[in-house]
Enzyme design. Structure first.
Site, PDB file in Angstrom:
ATOM      1  CB  SER A  32       9.692 -23.898   8.298  1.00 39.60           C
ATOM      2  OG  SER A  32      11.008 -24.327   8.075  1.00 39.60           O
ATOM      3  CB  THR A  33       4.177 -25.163   8.644  1.00 39.36           C
ATOM      4  OG1 THR A  33       4.449 -26.555   8.807  1.00 39.36           O
ATOM      5  CG2 THR A  33       4.162 -24.827   7.177  1.00 39.36           C
TER       6      THR A  33
END
Lengths: 700, 367
Positions: free
Chosen positions: A293-294
């Site tokens: 998700s980063t």
């Protein structure tokens, strides 16, 4: 008497002519050797007689940005022998025995070395000072000492992956020491002397001296204190969660300067051979991983810059999305109706996939490349990985969908932190770097490395808006654990399933990460924490990596003196500190120890050693409180018990004081350094409250 | 027809004197460094050679004075002594072994090299015998064969030492004496072929000679082992250039060039005195050959003529082999340069030979 024979006379005359011809041939032959080829042969002959003695260049010092030494060179002796001289003395075996004893080498090996057929043999390189001193006292003919430099990293494991390692021959083998070998290592010089065939100098010999070019001292962008904070926090998480690997990077987004960078596992560069070679891999730069998700910051940036979305746009998340026949589920919960800000805060896969599909492959790849993925960042460290980005021509809709949520492509931590820095820096992507300044021999600045702006990736407006949205992640979303009291923090969590050897996602291994920056309105520091395969539950980035981020950022911001931006309504709290144990410390040390803890000492009585303290050790008090220390000898109570005197040799004053205080004994110190003598012998029974006087001597 | 005694050949004497003088200077220059380090006495070889020179010139004068015709009677006796000493040197306990070869007999105060005696005696014997047998020499069995057998025995004994260089020098000298006596060219051609095959065998059967021979073909490839001497010799000569580095200035004598004052002294000479020095020495040898053969041609009788030619050939053959080795034109073999190299026996027998040449030069036809 016979006269001479006519035929014989003819033959004799012919033979004379043959000899004349042969001598004539020799005239030509010697002319050829001496005059035609003379110069060439003379040069070869001279080279053949020249011996080179290398003159090692001084290796430059590595400093942190504040001038603290991170790598220095110390001189050591290397021992060599001239076997010819040893043999002349005729006591090879006795000599071998003596040498073997001092150098702790195998006697037979020494014997074979010192009797070898050569005029120069290294016996042992870079021996300790006292060993070479011992050898010098033996005064053995034919033994020589050559001063060599050895690289020494005084901070041990600190920044080991960055500083690197250096070999026996004093050249850089890894890290900065390797990357800037030419700059730091300088150029070795040499003395060339004409020698006879046995290695002796010839009278009136030809000499040539080529002076070495000394290596430059360099200043790195690293800040030793921030580096220390990073190392400490990594150590903590490694101990708590025993991950396979971990790393953290702290970067100044405005300049691209790396302030701190550490990876686990690590090693001691002074004794790197004692560690497995894999420990030398710098996870932060040399490894690629699927970020999860980063990576959504890229999708968000692209969508916002292309004006496909604004923060208040509404999204609906039914809990899953179908892309080209594949069903991708969001997470355990159904997010339902939410704004774009909430999509980011909840890290909603469905929302990001929708955005990705909306912008299309071309646009996504344009931003992916602009942020620097799929290419080296150019950081000045050896072996940087490129990461793995799928070929654009092969990308299908399903791939675009998974990429939008951070799967499929593999990136390096340094790439990711650099990309986030661009968002924190108003959209300008700065090239990450470690070299700050090059100094000349007198410590003057010779060259300053200016920050390099690689690209304007997104507009300042988009960047600033995204910063606010990412701040929401920490305030309301998955990154709450990254919140730092007093500062506005923005960031994004990441929890990525690891890909196994068969190419499928593993069920039980995750990479937990947190990528963020602070203060959110004027970012000074960007930090990425990656923890690879933490043990135990929860394994989410928000639970594993965010707290590490928080500690690093909060201590670093305070250390840098960044003003707090959040004015809290409640009265500012004074942090509490633990009172250190100063009993039995010499008065100077005790006061220093209290001051370091942020406390004020109030001395009562007279004497050299602290007998007692109020409040007692480990009590929690407000910073700036007063601690009373007593110097006069208070009468001993509870002296019934007997204790055994410990062996204190080799311990520091602090250690000795701690040990004795635990036993209820008093210390009368003499000197400073390490303990080497105590008046009461170890093992003896004494009553509690007795005084032991200990002599200390300084370290070399 | 009567013979009259005239003055000896002064040019020859002067040439030999100059060669010997150059020799002792070069011996000192070439040996001082190693002698100083090995024996702590830089003058060691200079002193030894000086004694040999004095002794050699005395013996030369003696050889010059006696009537050379009396040598004809001594021929057989000389050969017997030669053969006996050649056998003796092969016996363990008598011959002293240096570098794997038993070439010398230690007499206590000095050492004696039987092959040097044998070389001289061979020439005297062959000159004496051949001058009586000119008529038979065209026949192989009656003329050549006995001499070949004789040479075979002498050469066989020397090669057992082993000493291929001296063997080769004697064989060549003997062969040339047969040629000068008028042997058939066809016989000589076959002999030369057989000789080459024998030399080839001697090289092939002895590994160290084979290695030297291969190194001779490409010395640079074996510069650190078998080609070492040749390369270091070429280095020395090349360093000398046209004018030389100056007397005493040799660098290669610092343990680089082995045998620098004996077999390879000419390389040091070339290094210190340059090509000019080389021209001087080669020129002196050329004059030596000229005077030697001139004496042979002017000799009053066949014995004198063959003896003079044989002795000149003996010296020149040795010189040419040595110079061939030093210049890398021949495989390395240990043979000294006459008059110049350090070595007592070689110098003394060579000077006796010169004495005999001077002796012969004194007799001329009285027309």
């Amino acid at each position: 008497m016979k006269t001479t024979n006519i035929e014989s006379r003819k033959r004799i005359a012919s033979l004379f002519l043959i000899f004349v011809a042969l001598i004539g041939a020799l005239f030509v032959r010697f002319f050829w050797i001496q005059v035609v080829r003379g110069d060439e042969l003379a040069k070869q002959a001279l080279d053949n007689r020249m011996r080179e003695i290398p003159v090692k260049a001084k290796r430059g010092i590595l400093y942190d940005r504040n001038g603290r030494e991170l790598a220095i060179s110390v001189s050591t002796d290397s021992i060599y022998v001239n076997p010819a001289e040893i043999k002349k003395a005729g006591e090879e075996e006795k000599t071998a025995r003596e040498l073997a004893a001092v150098l702790e080498m195998d006697e037979e090996k020494v014997l074979s070395l010192i009797t070898s057929n050569s005029s120069f043999v290294w016996l042992k390189r870079q021996v300790d000072f006292n060993v070479s001193q011992q050898l010098k006292e033996l005064k053995i003919d034919g033994i020589g000492f050559h001063e060599e430099s050895r690289r020494y990293y005084p901070k041990g494991t600190l920044a080991c992956h960055i500083l690197g390692i250096s070999g026996t021959d004093h050249t850089g083998l890894d890290g900065i020491d390797l990357y800037y070998e030419k700059l730091i290592g300088g150029q070795d010089g040499k003395i060339v002397i004409e020698h006879d065939a046995a290695g002796r100098q010839i009278p009136e010999a030809v000499h040539r001296y080529v002076s070495p070019t000394e290596g430059s001292d360099v200043v790195l962008t690293l800040d030793e204190t921030i580096q220390y904070i990073v190392e400490r926090e990594l150590d903590k998480i490694v101990e708590a969660r025993q991950p396979k690997a971990a790393c953290a990077i702290v970067m100044d987004p405005k300049t691209g300067e790396i302030l701190g960078m550490a990876s686990r596992p690590n090693f001691d560069p002074n004794n790197y051979n004692d560690f497995p070679a894999k420990n030398r891999r710098n996870f932060a730069v040399n490894n690629a991983y699927e970020p999860g998700s980063t990576m959504k910051i890229v999708t968000a940036s692209a969508a916002m810059e292309e004006q496909l979305v604004s923060s208040q746009d509404r999204f609906n998340c039914p809990g899953y999305i179908k892309v080209g026949g594949h069903r991708i589920s969001c997470s355990d919960t159904v997010h339902g109706h939410q704004t774009f800000s909430e999509v980011v805060e909840h890290s909603c896969n469905v929302g990001f996939i929708n955005l990705g599909l909306k912008m299309g492959i071309d646009t996504y790849y344009r931003y992916l490349t602009a942020f620097g993925f799929g290419a080296k960042t150019g950081i000045d460290l050896p072996g940087e990985a490129t990461g793995i980005v799928m070929k654009e021509s092969q990308v299908k809709q399903i791939n675009l969908a998974t990429m939008s949520m951070g799967q499929t492509n593999a990136v390096t931590p340094i790439q990711l932190v650099t990309a986030a820095s661009a968002i924190a820096n108003g959209g300008a992507l700065m090239k990450p770097h470690l070299l700050k300044k090059v100094l000349d021999g007198d410590g003057n600045v010779q060259k300053v490395v200016e920050p390099v702006k690689a690209q304007q990736v997104i507009s300042k407006e988009t960047a600033d808006e995204l910063c606010l949205i990412l701040e929401g992640v920490v305030l309301n979303g998955s990154g709450r654990n990254a919140a730092v009291e007093g500062y506005r923090v923005a960031g994004k969590t990441g929890t990525a399933q690891k890909v196994g050897e068969d190419g499928r996602y593993l069920k039980s291994e995750y990479v937990a990460s947190f990528l963020g920056f602070a203060p959110a309105d004027d970012p000074q520091l960007v930090c990425l924490v990656v923890v690879d395969a933490p043990k135990g539950y929860p394994y989410y980035g928000g639970w594993v990596a965010a707290p590490v981020f928080k500690e690093i950022i909060s201590d670093s911001l305070r250390y840098l003196g960044v003003p707090r931006t959040v004015m809290e309504e409640k009265e500012e709290k004074t942090p509490s500190v633990a009172v250190p144990d100063v009993i039995n410390l010499p008065i100077d040390e005790g006061i220093k120890s209290l001051q370091n803890a942020g406390l004020n000492a109030q001395v009562q009585g007279e004497g050299d050693v602290i007998w007692g303290q109020v409040p007692k050790a480990h009590a929690s008090v407000k910073r700036g409180s007063r601690v009373v220390v007593y110097l006069s000898a208070v009468s001993e109570q509870s002296g019934q018990g007997k204790v055994t005197v410990p062996d204190l040799e080799g311990k520091s004053i602090k250690e000795v004081a701690r040990i004795l205080s635990q036993l209820g004994l008093h210390l009368a110190p003499d000197g400073y350094g390490l303990a080497f003598e105590q008046d009461l012998a170890a093992g003896q029974q004494v009553s509690v409250g007795s005084t032991i006087s200990v002599k200390f001597q300084p370290l070399e | 027809m009567k013979m009259r005694k005239g003055p000896p050949d002064l040019v020859l004497f002067l040439v030999v004197f100059l060669l010997v003088a150059i020799g002792i200077i070069m011996i000192f220059s070439a040996s001082a460094v190693t002698a100083n380090i090995k024996y702590q006495d830089p003058f060691l070889f200079l002193r030894k050679q000086a004694i040999w020179i004095v002794l050699g010139f005395i013996l030369m004068l003696v050889a010059m004075k006696l009537n050379y015709h009396r040598l004809r009677e001594l021929g057989v006796a000389a050969i017997i002594i030669s053969v006996l000493s050649l056998i003796a040197v092969l016996l363990p306990g008598i011959g002293s072994t240096v570098k794997g070869a038993a070439r010398q007999i230690d007499l206590g105060f000095t050492s004696f090299t039987p092959s040097e005696l044998a070389k001289l005696c061979t020439v005297i014997f062959m000159a004496s015998s051949l001058s009586r047998n000119f008529d038979k020499i065209k026949s192989f069995t009656k003329g050549l064969l006995p001499y070949l057998l004789f040479l075979g025995v002498i050469c066989g004994l020397i090669i057992l030492q082993p000493d291929l260089g001296t063997t080769f020098a004697i064989a060549v000298t003997g062969f040339l004496m047969l040629a000068m006596s008028g042997a058939r060219y066809s016989h000589l051609g076959i002999l030369a072929l057989v000789g080459m095959v024998l030399v080839g065998l001697a090289i092939y059967l002895e590994p160290y000679r084979m290695i030297r021979f291969i190194a001779f073909l490409d010395p640079w490839k074996y510069a650190n082992d078998a080609g070492f001497q040749t390369i270091q010799s070429l280095y020395a000569l090349g360093s000398g250039g046209l004018f030389g580095m100056g007397l005493g200035q040799s660098r290669q004598k610092f343990f680089y060039l082995p045998e620098q004052h004996t077999d390879f002294i000419f390389a040091i000479l070339g290094e210190e005195l340059g090509y000019l020095g080389v021209i001087l020495v080669l020129g002196l040898f050329l004059i030596f050959a000229w005077r030697g053969f001139r004496i042979a041609l002017k000799a009053p009788d066949s014995f004198g003529s063959l003896l003079a030619a044989g002795l000149t050939t003996m010296v020149m053959a040795q010189a040419l082999i040595n110079l061939g080795v030093v210049s890398g034109s021949l495989p390395v073999t240990g043979i000294p340069l006459p008059f110049i190299s350090f070595g007592g026996s070689s110098l003394i027998f060579t000077l006796i030979a010169v004495g005999l040449l001077l002796n012969i030069s004194r007799y001329v036809y009285d027309r």
